[in-house]
Design an enzyme around this catalytic site. Structure first.
Site, PDB file in Angstrom:
ATOM      1  N   ASP A 149       0.413  -1.486   0.329  1.00  0.00           N
ATOM      2  CA  ASP A 149      -0.049  -0.405   0.095  1.00  0.00           C
ATOM      3  C   ASP A 149       1.001   1.030  -0.220  1.00  0.00           C
ATOM      4  OD1 ASP A 149      -3.289   0.308   0.653  1.00  0.00           O
ATOM      5  OD2 ASP A 149      -2.053   1.802   0.790  1.00  0.00           O
TER       6      ASP A 149
ATOM      7  N   VAL B 294       1.175   2.031  -6.463  1.00  0.00           N
ATOM      8  CA  VAL B 294       0.904   1.057  -7.641  1.00  0.00           C
ATOM      9  C   VAL B 294       1.406   2.402  -9.500  1.00  0.00           C
ATOM     10  CG1 VAL B 294      -0.205  -0.467  -6.454  1.00  0.00           C
ATOM     11  CG2 VAL B 294      -1.278   1.564  -8.024  1.00  0.00           C
TER      12      VAL B 294
ATOM     13  N   ASN C 294      -5.854  -4.557  -5.971  1.00  0.00           N
ATOM     14  CA  ASN C 294      -6.628  -4.434  -5.801  1.00  0.00           C
ATOM     15  C   ASN C 294      -6.621  -3.048  -5.133  1.00  0.00           C
ATOM     16  OD1 ASN C 294      -9.749  -4.340  -3.565  1.00  0.00           O
ATOM     17  ND2 ASN C 294      -7.613  -3.570  -2.478  1.00  0.00           N
TER      18      ASN C 294
ATOM     19  N   TYR D 117     -13.661   6.827 -13.868  1.00  0.00           N
ATOM     20  CA  TYR D 117     -13.235   5.231 -12.856  1.00  0.00           C
ATOM     21  C   TYR D 117     -14.076   4.211 -13.315  1.00  0.00           C
ATOM     22  CZ  TYR D 117     -14.122   2.144  -8.907  1.00  0.00           C
ATOM     23  OH  TYR D 117     -14.173   1.223  -8.355  1.00  0.00           O
TER      24      TYR D 117
ATOM     25  N   LYS E 275     -11.886   0.702 -14.802  1.00  0.00           N
ATOM     26  CA  LYS E 275     -11.623  -0.957 -14.932  1.00  0.00           C
ATOM     27  C   LYS E 275     -12.379  -1.864 -16.246  1.00  0.00           C
ATOM     28  CE  LYS E 275     -11.891  -0.829 -10.443  1.00  0.00           C
ATOM     29  NZ  LYS E 275     -10.724  -1.493  -9.592  1.00  0.00           N
TER      30      LYS E 275
ATOM     31  N   THR F 122     -16.835   0.418   1.948  1.00  0.00           N
ATOM     32  CA  THR F 122     -15.650   0.602   2.562  1.00  0.00           C
ATOM     33  C   THR F 122     -15.148   2.136   1.986  1.00  0.00           C
ATOM     34  OG1 THR F 122     -14.256   0.538   0.764  1.00  0.00           O
ATOM     35  CG2 THR F 122     -14.844  -1.745   1.372  1.00  0.00           C
TER      36      THR F 122
END
Length: 266
Positions: free
Chosen positions: A54, A76, A102, A171, A175, A206
């Site tokens: 992370d 990342v 992820n 977004y 994806k 989340t």
């Protein structure tokens, strides 16, 4: 201090402890919180040694420490950071044969319909979600080729396969690109022992979607489109991730596994 569990909860926790990933070395990106943290914790409970990657280095340390894993500071979107993280693991004999891609961002209040979308928001979203996936998969594959193969699991999105992301152009398209990347890499490396699959999660509450969670009207609109009638939880995703990481799924590659309460079936 002992924790008093109901019989049902005790059985559930016991069922989630096993050895299905014994002997595996896993790396999970975005593992400091949310889906990544839950999956990394479950992998550790199933016997894998787990690297919690992370860009929130302190969060990764805290998460890894709680499960006996290893923290890997990793941005990342930065190839030097990704390559350095994998290299540091390899130097200690930790070449991941399981990688969960992820890490991601969703820029609420900035992402928009395409006519209103700023180029900077597009670039920042794709830099993390798609370029970040590319870099993680690239270096994961390089390592797996040295150990005879492995399993890569991508965390996709319902917005990639249907019009759930009408107001999130950056977004949803990032994806969708991730889904395409997974199929391409699966085809390229299937004969070299590397499997790549994509998991489509539900609307999962989340920190990534806290803006929606805090808006009762927006939340109700999304949950109302889920046939099973509720928002998803991280618990809903752990099982399929373990399956895809394990040798139980040895003949599965290039596939999309929807675990979204039926959201993408309508």
């Amino acid at each position: 201090m002992a924790v008093d569990l109901s019989d049902g909860e005790e059985s559930r926790q016991s069922a989630r402890m096993g050895t299905r990933l014994a002997g595996k070395t896993a790396l999970v990106t975005g593992a400091a919180a949310g889906i990544g943290r839950a999956v990394a914790d479950r992998f550790a409970a199933e016997g894998a040694r787990v690297a919690y990657a992370d860009r929130d280095a302190d969060g990764a340390v805290a998460a890894a420490g709680a499960s006996g894993g290893r923290a890997v500071p990793m941005d990342v979107a930065d190839e030097d950071s990704v390559a350095g993280g994998f290299a540091a693991l390899a130097a200690d004999g930790w070449v991941p044969d399981v990688v969960v891609v992820n890490a991601g961002v969703q820029l609420f209040g900035q992402d928009a319909e395409i006519a209103d979308l700023d180029l900077d928001v597009w670039r920042r979203t794709h830099e993390v979600n798609l370029t970040g996936a590319f870099l993680t998969v690239k270096h994961a594959v390089r390592g797996m080729l040295t150990v005879g193969g492995g399993s890569i699991v991508l965390t996709g999105s319902p917005t990639a396969v249907r019009g759930e992301g009408a107001e999130f152009t950056a977004y949803a398209s990032s994806k969708a690109g991730m889904h395409g990347l997974g199929r391409t890499v699966a085809a390229a490396y299937a004969r070299r022992g590397i499997r790549v699959n994509t998991v489509v999660p539900p609307y999962t509450e989340t920190g990534l979607v806290s803006t929606l969670t805090a808006d009762p009207v927006a939340r109700a609109a999304i949950v109302g489109r889920i046939p099973m009638g509720r928002a998803g939880t991280t618990d809903d995703l752990e099982g399929v991730m373990v399956f895809l990481a394990s040798d139980e799924s040895v003949f599965a590659t290039g596939a999309t596994f929807a675990v979204d309460g039926g959201m993408t079936t309508l």
